[in-house]
Design an enzyme around this catalytic site. Structure first.
Site, PDB file in Angstrom:
ATOM      1  N   HIS A 197     -10.358  -5.298  -3.368  1.00 48.73           N
ATOM      2  CA  HIS A 197      -9.030  -5.596  -2.820  1.00 48.73           C
ATOM      3  C   HIS A 197      -9.144  -5.947  -1.346  1.00 48.73           C
ATOM      4  O   HIS A 197     -10.091  -5.530  -0.673  1.00 48.73           O
ATOM      5  CB  HIS A 197      -8.080  -4.399  -2.997  1.00 48.73           C
ATOM      6  CG  HIS A 197      -8.625  -3.107  -2.460  1.00 48.73           C
ATOM      7  ND1 HIS A 197      -9.476  -2.310  -3.184  1.00 48.73           N
ATOM      8  CD2 HIS A 197      -8.458  -2.487  -1.261  1.00 48.73           C
ATOM      9  CE1 HIS A 197      -9.805  -1.249  -2.462  1.00 48.73           C
ATOM     10  NE2 HIS A 197      -9.206  -1.333  -1.283  1.00 48.73           N
ATOM     11  N   ASP A 220       0.853  -1.190   0.000  1.00 46.66           N
ATOM     12  CA  ASP A 220       0.000   0.000   0.000  1.00 46.66           C
ATOM     13  C   ASP A 220       0.892   1.244   0.000  1.00 46.66           C
ATOM     14  O   ASP A 220       1.901   1.300   0.689  1.00 46.66           O
ATOM     15  CB  ASP A 220      -0.902   0.000   1.244  1.00 46.66           C
ATOM     16  CG  ASP A 220      -2.049   0.994   1.113  1.00 46.66           C
ATOM     17  OD1 ASP A 220      -3.199   0.557   0.970  1.00 46.66           O
ATOM     18  OD2 ASP A 220      -1.783   2.215   1.145  1.00 46.66           O
TER      19      ASP A 220
HETATM   20  P1  5GP Z   1      -9.777   1.317   0.313  1.00 45.24           P
HETATM   21  O1  5GP Z   1     -10.009   2.471   1.240  1.00 45.24           O
HETATM   22  O2  5GP Z   1     -10.410   1.534  -1.049  1.00 45.24           O
HETATM   23  O3  5GP Z   1     -10.129   0.001   0.936  1.00 45.24           O
HETATM   24  O4  5GP Z   1      -8.212   1.241   0.140  1.00 45.24           O
HETATM   25  C1  5GP Z   1      -7.514   1.712  -0.966  1.00 45.24           C
HETATM   26  C2  5GP Z   1      -6.050   1.653  -0.612  1.00 45.24           C
HETATM   27  O5  5GP Z   1      -5.293   1.878  -1.796  1.00 45.24           O
HETATM   28  C3  5GP Z   1      -5.622   2.716   0.397  1.00 45.24           C
HETATM   29  O6  5GP Z   1      -5.072   2.076   1.551  1.00 45.24           O
HETATM   30  C4  5GP Z   1      -4.578   3.544  -0.361  1.00 45.24           C
HETATM   31  O7  5GP Z   1      -3.499   3.957   0.436  1.00 45.24           O
HETATM   32  C5  5GP Z   1      -4.138   2.591  -1.469  1.00 45.24           C
HETATM   33  N1  5GP Z   1      -3.712   3.264  -2.671  1.00 45.24           N
HETATM   34  C6  5GP Z   1      -4.315   4.322  -3.294  1.00 45.24           C
HETATM   35  N2  5GP Z   1      -3.639   4.658  -4.398  1.00 45.24           N
HETATM   36  C7  5GP Z   1      -2.580   3.814  -4.489  1.00 45.24           C
HETATM   37  C8  5GP Z   1      -1.502   3.686  -5.432  1.00 45.24           C
HETATM   38  O8  5GP Z   1      -1.387   4.405  -6.425  1.00 45.24           O
HETATM   39  N3  5GP Z   1      -0.599   2.701  -5.190  1.00 45.24           N
HETATM   40  C9  5GP Z   1      -0.684   1.872  -4.108  1.00 45.24           C
HETATM   41  N4  5GP Z   1       0.262   0.946  -3.966  1.00 45.24           N
HETATM   42  N5  5GP Z   1      -1.691   1.967  -3.200  1.00 45.24           N
HETATM   43  C10 5GP Z   1      -2.626   2.930  -3.394  1.00 45.24           C
END
Ligand code: 5GP
Ligand code: ZN
Length: 120
Positions: A99, A29
């Site tokens: 995810h 992440d």
């Molecule tokens: P959600 O809140 O949708 O469950 O989590 C999305 C996750 O994706 C977040 O923890 C955020 O930090 C991660 N994330 C967002 N953009 C990117 C990116 O460009 N690369 C990576 N490796 N992680 C990302």
């Protein structure tokens, strides 16, 4: 399709990958919330848990078994870890490509900070 994680799958956006096979990719992440914070995603674009169908069952099983393996490889098996899927707005889902977060490497804050007394 304009999807961040599809671009990570395709390699047009870089990521620190820790695992890849025909069906899934796992990577660090970008904004870690724990000493170990990995994401496991299917290569197939599925927006949320709500969008999974019966014929995704094998894929979902594969993702969970790979999450187990990846967590073990990351050294988390003995002390444990949290596996999180955020579905939709109330859960705070930001990226609409399904995810699972693998979080560990320290004692995580409990989901329920005030456990109920045993009710007997
Ligand atoms: P959600 O809140 O949708 O469950 O989590 C999305 C996750 O994706 C977040 O923890 C955020 O930090 C991660 N994330 C967002 N953009 C990117 C990116 O460009 N690369 C990576 N490796 N992680 C990302
Ligand atoms: Zn996608």
């Amino acid at each position: 399709m304009d999807c961040l994680f599809c671009k990570i799958v395709q390699g047009t956006i870089p990521s620190r990958k820790v695992y890849e096979d025909d069906l899934v990719v796992a990577f660090h992440d970008i904004q870690p919330q724990a000493p170990v914070h990995l994401l496991v995603i299917p290569k197939k674009h599925i927006a949320t848990m709500n969008d999974c169908e019966e014929n995704d069952s094998a894929l979902l099983g594969h993702i969970l078994m790979k999450a187990q393996e990846i967590a073990r490889e990351a050294g988390l098996a003995d002390n444990g870890y949290r596996l999180v899927n955020n579905c939709g707005r109330d859960a705070g889902q930001i990226v609409y490509h399904i995810h699972w977060h693998i979080l560990g490497g320290e004692k995580l804050a409990p989901l329920n900070p005030k456990p109920q007394a045993d009710c007997e």
